[in-house]
Scaffold this motif. Sequence first.
Motif, PDB file in Angstrom:
ATOM      1  N   ALA A  44     -16.716  -1.191  17.033  1.00  0.00           N
ATOM      2  CA  ALA A  44     -17.542  -0.160  16.399  1.00  0.00           C
ATOM      3  C   ALA A  44     -18.171  -0.682  15.112  1.00  0.00           C
ATOM      4  CB  ALA A  44     -16.671   1.058  16.084  1.00  0.00           C
ATOM      5  N   THR A  45     -19.338  -0.127  14.773  1.00  0.00           N
ATOM      6  CA  THR A  45     -19.966  -0.413  13.484  1.00  0.00           C
ATOM      7  C   THR A  45     -19.271   0.476  12.465  1.00  0.00           C
ATOM      8  OG1 THR A  45     -22.060  -0.822  14.612  1.00  0.00           O
ATOM      9  CG2 THR A  45     -22.155  -0.472  12.226  1.00  0.00           C
ATOM     10  N   VAL A  46     -18.534  -0.121  11.531  1.00  0.00           N
ATOM     11  CA  VAL A  46     -17.680   0.677  10.664  1.00  0.00           C
ATOM     12  C   VAL A  46     -18.124   0.698   9.201  1.00  0.00           C
ATOM     13  CG1 VAL A  46     -15.599   0.565  12.092  1.00  0.00           C
ATOM     14  CG2 VAL A  46     -16.079  -1.283  10.463  1.00  0.00           C
ATOM     15  N   GLN A  88     -19.924  15.767   5.754  1.00  0.00           N
ATOM     16  CA  GLN A  88     -19.309  14.999   6.837  1.00  0.00           C
ATOM     17  C   GLN A  88     -20.299  14.017   7.445  1.00  0.00           C
ATOM     18  OE1 GLN A  88     -18.273  18.190   9.416  1.00  0.00           O
ATOM     19  NE2 GLN A  88     -16.178  18.335   8.649  1.00  0.00           N
ATOM     20  N   TYR A  89     -21.561  14.250   7.172  1.00  0.00           N
ATOM     21  CA  TYR A  89     -22.557  13.433   7.846  1.00  0.00           C
ATOM     22  C   TYR A  89     -23.250  12.454   6.907  1.00  0.00           C
ATOM     23  CZ  TYR A  89     -21.507  16.778  11.431  1.00  0.00           C
ATOM     24  OH  TYR A  89     -20.837  17.541  12.335  1.00  0.00           O
ATOM     25  N   THR A  90     -22.584  12.130   5.800  1.00  0.00           N
ATOM     26  CA  THR A  90     -23.115  11.128   4.881  1.00  0.00           C
ATOM     27  C   THR A  90     -23.523   9.872   5.640  1.00  0.00           C
ATOM     28  OG1 THR A  90     -21.872  11.946   3.008  1.00  0.00           O
ATOM     29  CG2 THR A  90     -22.534   9.652   2.919  1.00  0.00           C
ATOM     30  N   ARG A  91     -22.694   9.486   6.611  1.00  0.00           N
ATOM     31  CA  ARG A  91     -22.995   8.252   7.342  1.00  0.00           C
ATOM     32  C   ARG A  91     -24.315   8.355   8.103  1.00  0.00           C
ATOM     33  NH1 ARG A  91     -19.506   7.006  12.731  1.00  0.00           N
ATOM     34  NH2 ARG A  91     -20.501   8.545  14.041  1.00  0.00           N
ATOM     35  N   ASN A  92     -24.636   9.560   8.557  1.00  0.00           N
ATOM     36  CA  ASN A  92     -25.910   9.718   9.259  1.00  0.00           C
ATOM     37  C   ASN A  92     -27.085   9.588   8.309  1.00  0.00           C
ATOM     38  OD1 ASN A  92     -24.667  10.090  11.702  1.00  0.00           O
ATOM     39  ND2 ASN A  92     -24.575  12.305  11.488  1.00  0.00           N
ATOM     40  N   MET A  93     -26.912  10.133   7.102  1.00  0.00           N
ATOM     41  CA  MET A  93     -28.006  10.010   6.153  1.00  0.00           C
ATOM     42  C   MET A  93     -28.179   8.555   5.719  1.00  0.00           C
ATOM     43  SD  MET A  93     -29.083  11.809   2.616  1.00  0.00           S
ATOM     44  CE  MET A  93     -30.530  11.064   1.851  1.00  0.00           C
ATOM     45  N   VAL A  94     -27.071   7.865   5.552  1.00  0.00           N
ATOM     46  CA  VAL A  94     -27.143   6.439   5.210  1.00  0.00           C
ATOM     47  C   VAL A  94     -27.916   5.695   6.296  1.00  0.00           C
ATOM     48  CG1 VAL A  94     -25.730   4.345   4.991  1.00  0.00           C
ATOM     49  CG2 VAL A  94     -25.062   6.427   3.797  1.00  0.00           C
ATOM     50  N   CYS A 122     -20.638   1.507   2.320  1.00  0.00           N
ATOM     51  CA  CYS A 122     -20.395   2.887   2.760  1.00  0.00           C
ATOM     52  C   CYS A 122     -19.589   2.802   4.048  1.00  0.00           C
ATOM     53  CB  CYS A 122     -21.715   3.625   3.002  1.00  0.00           C
ATOM     54  SG  CYS A 122     -21.442   5.313   3.603  1.00  0.00           S
ATOM     55  N   TRP A 123     -18.456   3.477   4.078  1.00  0.00           N
ATOM     56  CA  TRP A 123     -17.576   3.378   5.248  1.00  0.00           C
ATOM     57  C   TRP A 123     -17.984   4.419   6.281  1.00  0.00           C
ATOM     58  CZ3 TRP A 123     -15.288  -0.659   6.649  1.00  0.00           C
ATOM     59  CH2 TRP A 123     -14.279  -0.647   7.626  1.00  0.00           C
ATOM     60  N   LEU A 124     -18.108   4.004   7.535  1.00  0.00           N
ATOM     61  CA  LEU A 124     -18.690   4.853   8.565  1.00  0.00           C
ATOM     62  C   LEU A 124     -17.697   5.284   9.641  1.00  0.00           C
ATOM     63  CD1 LEU A 124     -21.817   2.543   9.145  1.00  0.00           C
ATOM     64  CD2 LEU A 124     -21.697   4.481   7.587  1.00  0.00           C
ATOM     65  N   SER A 125     -16.445   4.878   9.483  1.00  0.00           N
ATOM     66  CA  SER A 125     -15.490   5.101  10.563  1.00  0.00           C
ATOM     67  C   SER A 125     -14.470   6.181  10.221  1.00  0.00           C
ATOM     68  CB  SER A 125     -14.745   3.792  10.853  1.00  0.00           C
ATOM     69  OG  SER A 125     -13.639   4.040  11.693  1.00  0.00           O
ATOM     70  N   ASP A 126     -14.163   7.024  11.203  1.00  0.00           N
ATOM     71  CA  ASP A 126     -13.109   8.013  10.998  1.00  0.00           C
ATOM     72  C   ASP A 126     -11.800   7.523  11.619  1.00  0.00           C
ATOM     73  OD1 ASP A 126     -13.836   8.179  13.615  1.00  0.00           O
ATOM     74  OD2 ASP A 126     -14.189  10.337  13.639  1.00  0.00           O
ATOM     75  N   GLN A 172      -8.409   3.460  -8.643  1.00  0.00           N
ATOM     76  CA  GLN A 172      -7.061   3.514  -8.066  1.00  0.00           C
ATOM     77  C   GLN A 172      -7.110   3.792  -6.562  1.00  0.00           C
ATOM     78  OE1 GLN A 172      -4.345   2.866 -10.048  1.00  0.00           O
ATOM     79  NE2 GLN A 172      -5.969   2.450 -11.530  1.00  0.00           N
ATOM     80  N   SER A 173      -8.294   3.812  -5.999  1.00  0.00           N
ATOM     81  CA  SER A 173      -8.434   4.183  -4.595  1.00  0.00           C
ATOM     82  C   SER A 173      -7.679   3.225  -3.679  1.00  0.00           C
ATOM     83  CB  SER A 173      -9.913   4.190  -4.216  1.00  0.00           C
ATOM     84  OG  SER A 173     -10.029   4.335  -2.817  1.00  0.00           O
ATOM     85  N   PRO A 174      -6.852   3.765  -2.791  1.00  0.00           N
ATOM     86  CA  PRO A 174      -6.111   2.896  -1.867  1.00  0.00           C
ATOM     87  C   PRO A 174      -6.995   2.373  -0.736  1.00  0.00           C
ATOM     88  CG  PRO A 174      -5.602   5.200  -1.435  1.00  0.00           C
ATOM     89  CD  PRO A 174      -6.527   5.184  -2.611  1.00  0.00           C
ATOM     90  N   GLY A 175      -8.111   3.018  -0.489  1.00  0.00           N
ATOM     91  CA  GLY A 175      -8.978   2.554   0.598  1.00  0.00           C
ATOM     92  C   GLY A 175     -10.133   3.510   0.800  1.00  0.00           C
ATOM     93  N   LEU A 176     -11.200   2.997   1.412  1.00  0.00           N
ATOM     94  CA  LEU A 176     -12.356   3.850   1.667  1.00  0.00           C
ATOM     95  C   LEU A 176     -12.213   4.520   3.021  1.00  0.00           C
ATOM     96  CD1 LEU A 176     -15.453   1.676   0.598  1.00  0.00           C
ATOM     97  CD2 LEU A 176     -14.235   3.394  -0.751  1.00  0.00           C
ATOM     98  N   LYS A 177     -12.380   5.838   3.005  1.00  0.00           N
ATOM     99  CA  LYS A 177     -12.348   6.586   4.259  1.00  0.00           C
ATOM    100  C   LYS A 177     -13.780   6.908   4.686  1.00  0.00           C
ATOM    101  CE  LYS A 177      -9.517   9.943   2.865  1.00  0.00           C
ATOM    102  NZ  LYS A 177      -8.939   9.705   1.534  1.00  0.00           N
ATOM    103  N   LEU A 178     -13.888   7.553   5.841  1.00  0.00           N
ATOM    104  CA  LEU A 178     -15.195   7.929   6.371  1.00  0.00           C
ATOM    105  C   LEU A 178     -16.069   8.575   5.299  1.00  0.00           C
ATOM    106  CD1 LEU A 178     -17.139   8.494   8.800  1.00  0.00           C
ATOM    107  CD2 LEU A 178     -15.917  10.643   9.101  1.00  0.00           C
ATOM    108  N   ASN A 179     -17.300   8.132   5.192  1.00  0.00           N
ATOM    109  CA  ASN A 179     -18.303   8.678   4.272  1.00  0.00           C
ATOM    110  C   ASN A 179     -18.092   8.303   2.808  1.00  0.00           C
ATOM    111  OD1 ASN A 179     -19.808  10.066   6.259  1.00  0.00           O
ATOM    112  ND2 ASN A 179     -18.275  11.687   6.271  1.00  0.00           N
ATOM    113  N   GLU A 180     -17.099   7.466   2.526  1.00  0.00           N
ATOM    114  CA  GLU A 180     -16.865   7.075   1.135  1.00  0.00           C
ATOM    115  C   GLU A 180     -17.589   5.769   0.812  1.00  0.00           C
ATOM    116  OE1 GLU A 180     -12.764   9.415   0.117  1.00  0.00           O
ATOM    117  OE2 GLU A 180     -12.569   7.276   0.580  1.00  0.00           O
TER     118      GLU A 180
END
Lengths: 421, 333
Positions: A407-409, A93-99, A320-324, A364-372
Amino acid sequence: MELLRLATAGSVDDGKSTLIGRLLFDTKSLREDQLAAVERTSHARGDEYVNLALHLDGLKAEREQGITIDVAYRSFATAKRRFIIADTPGHWQYTRNMVTGASTADLALILVDARKGVLEQTRRHAFIASLLRVPHLVLCVNKMDLVDYDAGVFERIREEFRQFSMKLDMSDLSFIPISALGGDNLVTRSTKMPWYQGATLLHHLENVHIASDRDLIHLRFPVQGVIRPASAKKFHDYRACTGQLLGGVMRPGDEVRVLPSGFTTRIKALEFAGRPVAEAFPPMSVSVLLEEELDVSRGDMLCRPGNPPTVGQDIDAMVCWLSDQTVLNTGARLAIKHTTRVARALVKKLHYRLDVNTLHRDDQSPGLKLNEVGRVTLRTTAPLFFDAYRRNRGTGGFILIDENSNATVGAGMIHGPAVER
Amino acid sequence: MFHRLFSRVASGVFWVGAGLRKAAPAVLPFAPVSYALSHLQVLEAESIFIIREVAAELDRPVLLFSGGKDSAVMLHLAVKAFWPAPLPFPLLHVDTGHNFPEVLQYRDERVAELGARLIVASVQDAIDAGRVTEEKGPRASRNRLQTQPLLEAIEQHGFNAVLGGARRDEEKARAKERVYSFRDEFGQWDPKNQRPELWSLYNGRHRRGEHLRVFPLSNWTELDVWQYIEREGVALPSLYSSHRREVFLRDGMLMAASPFLPTLPGETVTTQAVRFRTVGDMTCTACVASTASTVEQVLAELLASRVTERGASRADDRFSDTAMEDRKREGYF
């Protein structure tokens, strides 16, 4: 004394907090009052030893839930170097923090539990470190005490990780067998692992060569602002552009080109707070006075005439997407901040989502979600002056901002100019 | 001074700007590896970049100036960042009314010297007007009361960026705070909802009524600050060097005797040689026994010290383990 920034990743179970606590303790960076607080809390929790990991839990919610929520920055110093640790939680869940922590790191330190070996989480952390182009990676095989300091266990993990890392773009990789709890191979060499001939962790951190990680060839000077104190009589004609070098070396007399105008002139003088600077290089903040009065303003860039960055509005990048709260998909409109330039960006295409655990590409991904993480093509409203992120982290990185929430997303790493496909 | 610093840096290194440098390096593209900067130069360059970003992107910044060593360094950096232009923002002092006179004198001297504009937000005025209520008892402190006048000043002047000298090494909640710390319309910090901060790309966007607290010294330590004060010859209030003062012992800390801080039964006032490691409200800032009268001697004591500066001198953090976090959530510095 040289400054080294490192990012650590791993979960509480890997002994990461113990490792950092131990480094701070053994380098005498933990003071008595901090240690007393740790002792009090350890005692209250019923721990059998002074749990150095407790020093690192800062926020109330973290103490209550026994988890680490956010990136924490800690400093320590030895006689040789000054260190800043970006300590990030290891959970997916914290991929964004490591990024976030990895974006400025010279070195990434990844922990593996010797009993468990290379896990999905280990691979994810290594991938993020390579995605963010952290120049040096150290894999610490921890809890060697729980596998009887067995060389075979260490070798197996090293081999397994090496196989995996071949798929990644990684320049410098080191392996160290440690026991964070016992302090083995952290600051002092372990007597229990005579088969290990390499450096202790601290020795490695103190000596790893980081000076050449900067780009000293391609001049990149994004203009932050212009100082023009017209009111002061003495400085009536003074005009200097300020900024922090992201690449290359500047000297008075050098020929420079100003982007986007394309005009070429020479550097009349380099200064910092009124003092002449003979030579400027990353990461110095300086003022540049030009020979000719050109129209230069914030967001412009100085480079060498024969060696400019790419100038363009169509950009191919990993994001890398940072927003939930929102999702990144084709057609999204966002603000983009790149060097000292701000523009708007349209996501022309989301090409694929990259599975950070398996490195599998899902087109085929419809969109990037948080941490993707995914590959996108962007079209910006104004040209950016960029390099591939792998060549220069400063001119290759950008952030995406949601114009509604502010927000920084997103965090972006530029591959290069987009080509039609 | 520069020579001494120079000698601390590894050989082959040169110092640009101080007149000390080796022969010009070889012709590019084979740049020599000697392009090294000390940690102080890197930290300084980073802080200057941040201060310049704030001035470039936010139209109404203000610099918090308490007269303490961290704000003295902040002011020094801000002056350097815009030289030879004047400071592009005013200074704001949140005055608890319980100041050390030496600090007020220092504040006024610095302001006059720079021709800066000083705004004073007064806790006493807020108390007199009934906007805040003073704590009662011998351990009463106005530290927490500073939040309200601070937020009022921010609102009254429409400030949208408040530059402060807080450092991540000071306290565990601060270790988790961003350089650009977003505050909502109530001035509150939400530690669980902070903006990710990547590379040196800061996001200062906000709506009307919201603002940012910006901490350019985030990555500095107490030792860095003192080394920088030594290197740059930054002037400080006299409290920071050893002097004789009437003090008494409370909760293991040496407090300065003053009308604002009545002694309790059993506490005796003695005169001792002391200095301050931090400077804040007289009711909650303790001093340490010391004979260090130069920056060099302070540095030597600091290196030998076994207690952090907040542990040694801040009574306000002793209320609870999360005192700082709680105050920050309310809008404190």
